[in-house]
Design a protein around this motif. Sequence first.
Motif, PDB file in Angstrom:
ATOM      1  N   UNK A   1       0.858  -1.185   0.000  1.00  0.00           N
ATOM      2  CA  UNK A   1       0.000   0.000   0.000  1.00  0.00           C
ATOM      3  C   UNK A   1       0.892   1.231   0.000  1.00  0.00           C
ATOM      4  N   UNK A   2       0.830   1.992  -1.083  1.00  0.00           N
ATOM      5  CA  UNK A   2       1.690   3.161  -1.224  1.00  0.00           C
ATOM      6  C   UNK A   2       0.826   4.389  -1.478  1.00  0.00           C
TER       7      UNK A   2
ATOM      8  N   UNK B   1       0.487  -7.231  -5.814  1.00  0.00           N
ATOM      9  CA  UNK B   1      -0.615  -6.266  -5.825  1.00  0.00           C
ATOM     10  C   UNK B   1      -0.129  -4.977  -5.185  1.00  0.00           C
ATOM     11  N   UNK B   2      -0.177  -3.899  -5.928  1.00  0.00           N
ATOM     12  CA  UNK B   2       0.164  -2.581  -5.404  1.00  0.00           C
ATOM     13  C   UNK B   2      -1.125  -1.782  -5.291  1.00  0.00           C
ATOM     14  N   UNK B   3      -1.391  -1.270  -4.107  1.00  0.00           N
ATOM     15  CA  UNK B   3      -2.556  -0.421  -3.884  1.00  0.00           C
ATOM     16  C   UNK B   3      -2.061   1.016  -3.796  1.00  0.00           C
ATOM     17  N   UNK B   4      -2.459   1.819  -4.758  1.00  0.00           N
ATOM     18  CA  UNK B   4      -2.106   3.238  -4.752  1.00  0.00           C
ATOM     19  C   UNK B   4      -3.183   3.996  -3.986  1.00  0.00           C
TER      20      UNK B   4
ATOM     21  N   UNK C   1      -3.868  -1.348  -8.065  1.00  0.00           N
ATOM     22  CA  UNK C   1      -5.232  -0.954  -7.720  1.00  0.00           C
ATOM     23  C   UNK C   1      -5.208   0.493  -7.241  1.00  0.00           C
ATOM     24  N   UNK C   2      -5.935   1.347  -7.930  1.00  0.00           N
ATOM     25  CA  UNK C   2      -5.932   2.781  -7.643  1.00  0.00           C
ATOM     26  C   UNK C   2      -7.179   3.115  -6.819  1.00  0.00           C
ATOM     27  N   UNK C   3      -6.973   3.441  -5.532  1.00  0.00           N
ATOM     28  CA  UNK C   3      -8.093   3.827  -4.677  1.00  0.00           C
ATOM     29  C   UNK C   3      -7.949   5.301  -4.305  1.00  0.00           C
ATOM     30  N   UNK C   4      -9.043   5.991  -4.301  1.00  0.00           N
ATOM     31  CA  UNK C   4      -9.064   7.413  -3.957  1.00  0.00           C
ATOM     32  C   UNK C   4      -9.625   7.561  -2.548  1.00  0.00           C
TER      33      UNK C   4
END
Length: 641
Positions: free
Chosen positions: A146-147, A172-175, A278-281
């Motif tokens: 998670x970055x 899995x990278x969560x932005x 995965x791009x989360x706002x």
Amino acid sequence: MLDRVRVPADLKNFSAEQLKQVAAELRAETVHAVSQTGGHLGASLGVVELTVAIHAVFDTPKDKLIWDVGHQAYPHKILTGRRDRIRTLRQGGGLSGFTRRSESEYDPFGAAHSSTSISAGLGMAVARDLLRKPGEKRGDQNVIAVIGDGAMSAGMAYEAMNNAGAMRSRLIVVLNDNDMSIAPPVGAMSSYLSRLISSRPFLSLREVMAKVARRFPAPLERAARRADEFARGMLTGGTLFEELGFYYVGPIDGHNMDHLLPLLRNLRDAEAGPPVLLHVVTQKGKGYAPAEAASDKYHAVAKFNVVTGAQNKAPPGPPTYTNVFAKALIAEAERDDRIVAVTAAMPSGTGLDAFAKRFPKRTFDVGIAEQHAVTFAAGLATEGIKPFVAIYSTFLQRAYDQVVHDVALQNLPVRFALDRAGLVGADGATHAGAYDIAYLGCIPQMVLMAPSDEVELAHMVATSAAFDDGPIAFRFPRGEGFGHAEVPARGTPIEIGRGRVLREGTTVALLSYGTRLEECLRAAEELAARGLSCTVADARFAKPLDTALVERLAREHEVLITLEEGSVCGFGGLVMQHLAWKGAFDSGLKFRPMCLPDTFIDHETPKAQYDAAGLSARSIVANALAALGDGRGAAIAPARA
């Protein structure tokens, strides 16, 4: 509901509605805990739903969850068996303010500096693949990094993504995009499309179509690949990450559990394909009105009133070193329009927010990119601009090659202002400015200064502004000065390489570099009460060393003790080397270098840390008496804990 969660596995059978309740209670618990301890609040509040969803879907600690920077991991700590200790956060003997391997099996990688998660996660993913036993499925263990919170502005993140995309290890990278810097509008359609393109049928179809396309003639294959990337790029905006070899999913609302849960399950169950981003706002400070309204002020907070949000203010005291630096730099810039300021995503932490208000076009915040900041400043210096690079001592370590190769080797007049020098209290070992004297002191061309108080700091800012013969650096601590004298509106340049004597004596000489001078003066008073005459000197410079002063102190005293708020191989080492070549030890001089111990010092109050390090007046007196060898004292070694 939160009372029923001792470890993440307890979340497995909760419904989506129950998980929403857990998130609401977790947010309240985080706010209440940090109100009592202080710490990084805004980023942690922004990832509450994401934290709950990841732990509910994935099988931690078997699945590896890595939090970049680590200051957004307070909710994670509460869910992973540390709730009963969360109110010891950042206190002596309590929980660290960052992730820490020795603290919990749920912290697979310790992090307090930015942008390391993808590199570490890729290492873990590759290790998993290398250690996989015959017959084990590729998806038996997930690695999730998670970055966010600005960490994607650092080059290391993109270096890691480029490597991961080429290796195609399952990762899995969560932005966590909490400032809308990348995201297009987020809504139901975007969430639907993200779930669709992350689903197993779609991923499988895309892999099949890719294999089919590879059988086309080369021009048609390239056209098919471009069409695929363009179509999904138009829908999601993820073309950059696709070019780095990642499969992009998003953006989605990081606070909507109904969106997060099915999407994370899709990613968990995928067995093939490239690494995924995965791009989360999210919203920094989400769910706590004062933090939502002022995310910058609630990024890191002191203790505060939960109801009003008012942070506890210390009683008025002397000015902080950071504020003195900012005012002194503004005073110099008023008179010299070639002076500019450069920082790496820390304008308020370094005081440059005040400089930016006065000189917005002469202030450059380059993001979390210390390497770029230093070389950017070197480029400015080649054209006659006078750059002041304000970076925490612990963060300048990331730009060491640039300091050596791009600045010192070319002898460019870049000015380095190193805030947070020495021990920093609650942030602990990861943020301690312990090594800059040693790592800068060995570089040719470099001038090194350290003020003994806030007045001296103003003079050293003026000295740096006037110095054009090469790189120059000055370090100063966190917190308030001593308040012994009024800080001048503008400092006066100091003669390069010249120290000063504050007290003359005959038996013991104390040579201080930095703000331990106050402790030296106290020690001198105690030694005098014991009938021992003591000289106290302020070195001011580690390079060039005031060799005349050092030689006189060695020649005229039985014992010479150096003091510094830095590691071994620092100022004391420079003094020792000079005296050895001058033969000072041949005449029986008793030399004792006092510095930070050769160990990492945990979070505590600064006073407790310096006492443990053996850098108090009491330790100085004991070491002086022990060196004299008259039986009146025993040396006090620094603590090893």
